[in-house]
Enzyme design. Structure first.
Site, short mmCIF file in Angstrom:
data_model
loop_
_atom_site.label_atom_id
_atom_site.label_comp_id
_atom_site.label_asym_id
_atom_site.label_seq_id
_atom_site.Cartn_x
_atom_site.Cartn_y
_atom_site.Cartn_z
N LYS A 48 0.82 -1.21 0.00
CA LYS A 48 0.00 0.00 0.00
C LYS A 48 0.86 1.26 0.00
O LYS A 48 1.85 1.34 0.72
CB LYS A 48 -0.90 -0.01 1.24
CG LYS A 48 -1.93 1.07 1.26
CD LYS A 48 -3.14 0.66 2.06
CE LYS A 48 -4.22 1.69 2.05
NZ LYS A 48 -4.70 2.08 0.74
N GLY A 65 6.64 0.75 5.68
CA GLY A 65 7.53 -0.15 4.94
C GLY A 65 7.55 0.14 3.46
O GLY A 65 8.60 0.10 2.82
N CYS A 66 6.38 0.43 2.90
CA CYS A 66 6.29 0.69 1.46
C CYS A 66 6.96 2.01 1.09
O CYS A 66 7.59 2.11 0.03
CB CYS A 66 4.83 0.69 1.01
SG CYS A 66 4.05 -0.93 1.23
N THR A 67 6.87 3.00 1.98
CA THR A 67 7.53 4.28 1.73
C THR A 67 9.04 4.11 1.80
O THR A 67 9.77 4.60 0.93
CB THR A 67 7.04 5.33 2.73
OG1 THR A 67 5.63 5.50 2.57
CG2 THR A 67 7.73 6.67 2.50
N ALA A 74 10.10 2.26 -1.45
CA ALA A 74 10.02 3.14 -2.62
C ALA A 74 11.15 4.17 -2.61
O ALA A 74 11.77 4.43 -3.64
CB ALA A 74 8.66 3.83 -2.68
#
Length: 155
Positions: free
Chosen positions: A42, A47-49, A52
């Site tokens: 998401k 974690g995704c930030t 990325a």
């Protein structure tokens, strides 16, 4: 869910719409570069930030190794557009709202509900050279993908 993709398999082709409205097709990209295809849960989650932004910070190194980074989640194109802009991401994020591509690759879900975090390194011949599946080690996806690309170049 379709059959899981393994190292050595031909990557399934797919098309998704980019946030700018144009079409991304895997086979077309592979004519130009290797592809680091990463599925993530998401936009704008911790974690995704981190993941990325690590791909962003290493993006020029990926380009040096003739690879394009492509992120995929079920978030909307508007969400991706905002995520790309707020973190100055130089690579495309694709919206897989029906999870068709996620299912095509056989990306698992954690606890059956949370979309998995899996990275695939696909060479220009369309062969999956590496798969890394870890929800809890988002930065290792970047490091490991770079190592694989270095080894592809040596062959």
């Amino acid at each position: 869910m379709s059959e899981k993709i393994n190292v050595g398999d031909k990557a399934p082709d797919f098309e998704l719409i980019k946030p700018d409205g144009s079409t991304f097709r895997l086979q077309n990209q592979l004519k130009e570069t290797n592809v680091v295809l990463y599925f993530y849960p998401k936009d704008n989650t911790p974690g995704c930030t981190k993941q990325a932004c690590e791909f962003r910070d290493q993006y020029e190194v990926f380009k040096e190794h003739e690879a394009e980074v492509v992120g995929i989640s079920a978030d909307s194109s508007d969400s991706h557009d905002e995520f790309e802009r707020s973190h100055r991401l130089p690579f495309v994020l694709l919206s897989d709202t029906g999870n068709k591509v996620r299912n095509l690759f056989g990306v698992p879900r954690k606890f059956g509900i949370i979309p998995g975090r899996v990275t695939y390194v696909i060479d220009k011949d369309g062969i999956v050279r590496y798969i890394f599946n870890s929800m809890t080690k988002p930065l290792e996806h970047v490091k490991n993908a770079l190592e694989v690309l270095k080894n592809i170049e040596k062959k």
